[in-house]
Design an enzyme around this catalytic site. Structure first.
Site, PDB file in Angstrom:
ATOM      1  N   HIS A 106      -3.448  -5.448   2.419  1.00 21.55           N
ATOM      2  CA  HIS A 106      -3.127  -5.588   3.837  1.00 21.55           C
ATOM      3  C   HIS A 106      -3.758  -6.892   4.300  1.00 21.55           C
ATOM      4  CE1 HIS A 106      -1.781  -1.431   4.442  1.00 21.55           C
ATOM      5  NE2 HIS A 106      -2.810  -1.025   3.731  1.00 21.55           N
ATOM      6  N   CYS A 145       0.804  -1.222   0.000  1.00 21.07           N
ATOM      7  CA  CYS A 145       0.000   0.000   0.000  1.00 21.07           C
ATOM      8  C   CYS A 145       0.845   1.284   0.000  1.00 21.07           C
ATOM      9  CB  CYS A 145      -0.999  -0.046   1.152  1.00 21.07           C
ATOM     10  SG  CYS A 145      -2.369   1.084   0.911  1.00 21.07           S
ATOM     11  N   ARG A 185     -12.506   6.853  -0.309  1.00 21.04           N
ATOM     12  CA  ARG A 185     -11.499   5.796  -0.176  1.00 21.04           C
ATOM     13  C   ARG A 185     -12.006   4.487  -0.763  1.00 21.04           C
ATOM     14  NH1 ARG A 185      -7.538   7.446   3.066  1.00 21.04           N
ATOM     15  NH2 ARG A 185      -6.724   5.335   3.297  1.00 21.04           N
TER      16      ARG A 185
HETATM   17  N1  GLN Z   1      -1.930   6.787   2.270  1.00 20.92           N
HETATM   18  C1  GLN Z   1      -2.206   5.921   1.227  1.00 20.92           C
HETATM   19  C2  GLN Z   1      -3.608   6.009   0.665  1.00 20.92           C
HETATM   20  O1  GLN Z   1      -4.560   6.248   1.392  1.00 20.92           O
HETATM   21  C3  GLN Z   1      -1.855   4.523   1.660  1.00 20.92           C
HETATM   22  C4  GLN Z   1      -2.790   3.917   2.671  1.00 20.92           C
HETATM   23  C5  GLN Z   1      -2.347   2.570   3.183  1.00 20.92           C
HETATM   24  O2  GLN Z   1      -1.144   2.241   3.255  1.00 20.92           O
HETATM   25  N2  GLN Z   1      -3.332   1.803   3.613  1.00 20.92           N
HETATM   26  O3  GLN Z   1      -3.752   5.837  -0.490  1.00 20.92           O
END
Ligand code: GLN
Length: 240
Positions: free
Chosen positions: A191, A94, A128
Site C-alpha cells: 500500500h 493486498c 498482523r
Molecule cells: N484482509 C487481508 C489481510 O489482512 C488484506 C488486508 C489489506 O488489504 N491490507 O490479510
C-alpha cells in the site's frame, strides 16, 4: 494514443489511499500526451475486460473481501482470468492480490474460496504483519511501501514472486518473497500507495500497456526529481 483503465470495486477496496495509484497512472500518461479513461466497476456493474488495457484492484479488509465475493463470481471472475491470461496489465494490491489466488483462510478460520487464477493461497494469523517495507524486482527496481496484513501468502513452485524482500515481511515473513508476477499481472502487499512512491514501477506498467496496445513503448522521460527524492528519503528513514 489512449489507455483505458478499469478500477474494480473502488468504493470497497481502497485502503491506505490505494486510489492514488490511479491518480499516478493518469498523471504520468497525461504528462506524455496520452489519453486516459478510468471506469469504476462497482458491485453489480458488468465488466468486459476486452475493453481495457489496465485493470486495478485495491486492498480491503476481510469484511469487504467476503462481502464482494459473490459479486466477483457473477462473471467478473471469468473476465479477470481472461485478462490475466491475455497479458493485460493487472495491478492488484493486498486484499485484491489475495483474491487472484485459490483461497484465503482468515485467522478465525473462515475459508473464502477465491478465483484460483494463479496458484497460490493465503492463510491468516492473528498477529498482523505491519510496517514500512521494501523489495527489489527482477529489473532491479527498488520499491518502498507499507504493508498491513494478517494473511500469509504462499506461492506454488514455479510461480514467480514480484520481488525479493529487502526489509519487512512481504508474502509471508518467511521466504523473502513479495507479491506475484505472471505475464503482465502484478500482485503486491504494497500500500502506500505504491505507484506515486515508486515512479519507475509506475512507468513499467505504463510501458507494458502501451506495448500491448501499440506494439512499442518509448516513454518520454518525466522530471521525477521530487518523486525520486521522496523515495530515497523513505528508504533511508524507514528501511536501510
Ligand atoms: N484482509 C487481508 C489481510 O489482512 C488484506 C488486508 C489489506 O488489504 N491490507 O490479510
Amino acid at each position: 494514443m489512449m489507455i483505458k483503465i478499469a478500477h474494480l470495486y473502488p468504493d470497497m477496496l481502497n485502503l491506505y489511499g490505494d486510489r492514488g495509484n490511479i491518480i499516478t497512472l493518469k498523471t504520468r500518461l497525461n504528462a506524455r500526451n496520452i489519453g486516459v479513461q478510468v471506469d469504476n466497476i462497482t458491485m453489480g456493474k458488468t465488466f468486459n475486460s476486452d475493453e481495457y488495457d489496465m485493470i486495478f484492484i485495491g486492498g480491503g479488509q476481510d469484511f469487504e473481501q467476503d462481502a464482494l465475493l459473490n459479486d466477483l463470481k457473477q462473471g467478473k471472475d471469468k473476465e479477470l482470468k481472461k485478462a490475466v491470461e491475455n497479458g493485460k496489465v493487472v495491478l492488484a494490491i493486498c486484499g485484491g492480490y489475495q483474491m487472484l489466488g485459490r483461497y484465503y483462510e482468515t485467522y478465525d478460520g473462515k475459508r473464502l474460496d477465491y478465483l484460483g487464477i494463479l496458484d497460490f493461497y493465503t492463510r491468516g494469523e492473528e498477529e498482523r504483519m505491519i510496517g514500512n517495507y521494501a523489495f527489489t524486482t527482477k529489473e532491479g527496481i527498488e520499491i518502498v511501501g507499507f504493508e498491513n496484513h494478517s494473511g500469509r501468502t504462499y506461492l506454488s513452485n514455479g510461480l514467480e514472486p514480484l520481488g525479493t524482500v529487502i526489509k519487512g515481511y512481504g508474502n509471508n515473513g518467511e521466504d523473502k518473497t513479495e507479491g506475484v508476477r505472471y505475464k503482465n499481472t502484478f500482485g503486491t502487499y504494497s500500500h502506500g500507495p505504491v505507484l506515486p512512491k515508486n515512479s519507475r514501477f509506475a512507468d513499467l506498467l505504463i510501458s507494458l500497456a502501451l506495448e500491448n496496445k501499440y506494439g512499442k513503448a518509448e516513454l518520454e522521460p518525466l522530471d521525477d526529481t521530487l518523486e525520486l527524492k521522496a523515495q530515497k528519503q523513505a528508504m533511508s528513514l524507514y528501511i536501510k
